[in-house]
Design an enzyme around this catalytic site. Structure first.
Site, PDB file in Angstrom:
ATOM      1  N   LYS A 211     -13.000   6.279   9.209  1.00 30.67           N
ATOM      2  CA  LYS A 211     -13.299   7.045  10.437  1.00 30.67           C
ATOM      3  C   LYS A 211     -12.337   8.137  10.688  1.00 30.67           C
ATOM      4  O   LYS A 211     -12.544   9.225  10.674  1.00 30.67           O
ATOM      5  CB  LYS A 211     -13.465   6.255  11.426  1.00 30.67           C
ATOM      6  CG  LYS A 211     -14.631   4.916  11.500  1.00 30.67           C
ATOM      7  CD  LYS A 211     -14.374   4.046  12.656  1.00 30.67           C
ATOM      8  CE  LYS A 211     -13.261   3.533  12.969  1.00 30.67           C
ATOM      9  NZ  LYS A 211     -12.966   2.531  12.144  1.00 30.67           N
TER      10      LYS A 211
ATOM     11  N   ASP B 276      -8.695   4.610  20.186  1.00 34.34           N
ATOM     12  CA  ASP B 276      -7.652   3.913  20.269  1.00 34.34           C
ATOM     13  C   ASP B 276      -6.943   4.362  21.163  1.00 34.34           C
ATOM     14  O   ASP B 276      -5.732   3.562  21.609  1.00 34.34           O
ATOM     15  CB  ASP B 276      -7.120   3.992  18.811  1.00 34.34           C
ATOM     16  CG  ASP B 276      -7.776   3.082  17.769  1.00 34.34           C
ATOM     17  OD1 ASP B 276      -8.792   2.617  18.090  1.00 34.34           O
ATOM     18  OD2 ASP B 276      -7.207   3.017  16.593  1.00 34.34           O
TER      19      ASP B 276
ATOM     20  N   LYS C  25       0.422  -0.259   7.436  1.00 29.64           N
ATOM     21  CA  LYS C  25       1.796  -0.752   7.906  1.00 29.64           C
ATOM     22  C   LYS C  25       1.477  -1.352   9.014  1.00 29.64           C
ATOM     23  O   LYS C  25       2.334  -2.417   9.622  1.00 29.64           O
ATOM     24  CB  LYS C  25       2.545   0.519   7.865  1.00 29.64           C
ATOM     25  CG  LYS C  25       3.098   1.016   6.623  1.00 29.64           C
ATOM     26  CD  LYS C  25       4.385   1.740   6.794  1.00 29.64           C
ATOM     27  CE  LYS C  25       4.973   2.571   5.386  1.00 29.64           C
ATOM     28  NZ  LYS C  25       3.844   3.363   5.117  1.00 29.64           N
TER      29      LYS C  25
HETATM   30  N1  LIG Z   1     -12.764   5.868  -0.070  1.00 30.15           N
HETATM   31  C1  LIG Z   1     -11.505   5.711   0.094  1.00 30.15           C
HETATM   32  N2  LIG Z   1     -10.937   5.394  -1.031  1.00 30.15           N
HETATM   33  C2  LIG Z   1      -9.327   4.803  -0.994  1.00 30.15           C
HETATM   34  N3  LIG Z   1      -8.760   4.579   0.352  1.00 30.15           N
HETATM   35  C3  LIG Z   1      -9.580   4.920   1.446  1.00 30.15           C
HETATM   36  C4  LIG Z   1     -11.159   5.431   1.433  1.00 30.15           C
HETATM   37  N4  LIG Z   1     -11.133   5.448   2.420  1.00 30.15           N
HETATM   38  C5  LIG Z   1     -10.325   5.115   3.426  1.00 30.15           C
HETATM   39  N5  LIG Z   1      -9.192   4.783   2.614  1.00 30.15           N
HETATM   40  C6  LIG Z   1      -8.005   4.404   3.170  1.00 30.15           C
HETATM   41  O1  LIG Z   1      -8.122   3.369   4.096  1.00 30.15           O
HETATM   42  C7  LIG Z   1      -7.298   3.304   5.119  1.00 30.15           C
HETATM   43  C8  LIG Z   1      -8.142   3.247   6.293  1.00 30.15           C
HETATM   44  O2  LIG Z   1      -8.773   4.547   6.493  1.00 30.15           O
HETATM   45  P1  LIG Z   1      -9.004   5.165   8.063  1.00 30.15           P
HETATM   46  O3  LIG Z   1      -7.605   5.007   8.706  1.00 30.15           O
HETATM   47  O4  LIG Z   1      -9.376   6.379   7.854  1.00 30.15           O
HETATM   48  O5  LIG Z   1     -10.067   3.770   8.511  1.00 30.15           O
HETATM   49  P2  LIG Z   1     -10.411   3.797  10.141  1.00 30.15           P
HETATM   50  O6  LIG Z   1     -11.927   3.476   9.948  1.00 30.15           O
HETATM   51  O7  LIG Z   1     -10.037   4.930  11.071  1.00 30.15           O
HETATM   52  O8  LIG Z   1      -9.785   2.419  10.498  1.00 30.15           O
HETATM   53  P3  LIG Z   1      -9.261   1.988  11.800  1.00 30.15           P
HETATM   54  O9  LIG Z   1     -10.353   1.669  12.902  1.00 30.15           O
HETATM   55  O10 LIG Z   1      -8.470   0.738  11.779  1.00 30.15           O
HETATM   56  O11 LIG Z   1      -8.347   2.796  12.633  1.00 30.15           O
HETATM   57  C9  LIG Z   1      -6.488   4.726   4.954  1.00 30.15           C
HETATM   58  O12 LIG Z   1      -5.170   4.337   4.414  1.00 30.15           O
HETATM   59  C10 LIG Z   1      -7.233   5.428   4.035  1.00 30.15           C
HETATM   60  O13 LIG Z   1      -6.424   6.405   3.394  1.00 30.15           O
HETATM   61 MG   LIG Z   2      -8.607   5.141  12.553  1.00 33.96          MG
END
Ligand SMILES: Nc1ncnc2c1ncn2[C@@H]1O[C@H](COP(=O)(O)OP(=O)(O)OP(=O)(O)O)[C@@H](O)[C@H]1O
Ligand SMILES: [Mg+2]
Length: 246
Positions: free
Chosen positions: A26, A47, A169
């Site tokens: 996201k 967040d 991390k």
């Molecule tokens: N298609 C993908 N291929 C490889 N790595 C990915 C892919 N999509 C996301 N990531 C990696 O996964 C991790 C989580 O992505 P992101 O921070 O965008 O998730 P999020 O949905 O915002 O999670 P949260 O709700 O925990 O904040 C990041 O390190 C991102 O670089």
């Molecule tokens: Mg996020």
């Protein structure tokens, strides 16, 4: 059943949800698109509406703080903030503690292709205030989903999400920094997602598809960000859905 007309009147403000479980991509996608249309869009993060660290509920089974349940967030403040934005009020200032950069980036060629798509559709962005809302708990409650004009539901399998989450991390919190203790994804993150979101899925099974009537009712686009998915296609799909619905 709720229909589109029940979306609240928007004053030219378009709220776009980037929702779905932790590590589904996201923030990466929202920030990538926002950075390519900075004058026309704003990005806010659920967040930034966490309770202070000592108020985060404790999971009775593991004794861990549960950062993944709805009770860990100040939804009253969050909803008030979204409703204020929709009504065109100058929002209260919320200091963001989210990282400003993403690990995964488009290359130059990909960025220029996405810019081209945006430039060809600039009219769609005219006279609108577009707000991207990034959060892991945007769809569990009908009174919140209903505030969004367009919703993107990112997801991936347990294994993919766990691998990505384990590689992280940690998270900035209101008062410090959170690092997952052992087994946190399996014992807290996934069960909290399942508990809060299962009612949205066919047979209440989060491994199945979302209920088709909900996709229509709330203008939700499902985006599978599985292991082999690349950022460019994810951004393209998200952006095309946004443009089609502006
Ligand atoms: N298609 C993908 N291929 C490889 N790595 C990915 C892919 N999509 C996301 N990531 C990696 O996964 C991790 C989580 O992505 P992101 O921070 O965008 O998730 P999020 O949905 O915002 O999670 P949260 O709700 O925990 O904040 C990041 O390190 C991102 O670089
Ligand atoms: Mg996020």
């Amino acid at each position: 059943m709720v229909n589109h007309q029940e979306h609240e009147v928007s004053n030219g403000v378009v709220l776009i949800a980037f929702g779905g479980p932790s590590s589904s991509g996201k923030t990466t996608v929202a920030r990538t698109i926002q950075s390519l249309i900075p004058q026309k869009t704003k990005l806010i993060h659920l967040d930034d509406f966490y309770l202070t660290d000592s108020k985060i509920p404790i999971d009775s089974k593991t004794g861990y703080q549960n950062w993944d349940c709805p009770e860990a967030l100040d939804f009253k403040k969050f909803k008030k903030y979204l409703v204020g934005l929709k009504n065109g009020e100058e929002p209260i200032s919320v200091e963001s503690i989210q990282p400003k950069d993403t690990d995964l980036k488009l290359n130059e060629e990909e960025s220029s292709q996405i810019r081209h798509v945006i430039d060809s559709n600039l009219k769609k962005f005219d006279n609108k205030k577009i707000v991207f809302v990034d959060g892991f708990m945007l769809f569990h409650d009908p009174s919140i989903i209903k505030l969004f004009d367009i919703s993107l539901f990112f997801h991936a399998t347990f294994d993919t999400l766990k691998t990505r989450r384990d590689a992280r991390k940690g998270y900035n919190t209101a008062e410090g920094f959170w690092v997952d203790p052992p087994n946190y994804f399996k014992s807290i993150v996934w069960p909290a997602y399942e508990e809060s979101h299962k009612h949205l899925f066919i047979d209440d099974d989060i491994n199945k598809n979302l209920k088709p009537d909900l996709l229509k009712t709330y203008k939700i686009k499902e985006l599978n960000n599985g292991e082999s998915q690349n950022l460019f296609s994810l951004v393209t799909n998200a952006l095309n859905f946004i443009i089609d619905n502006l």
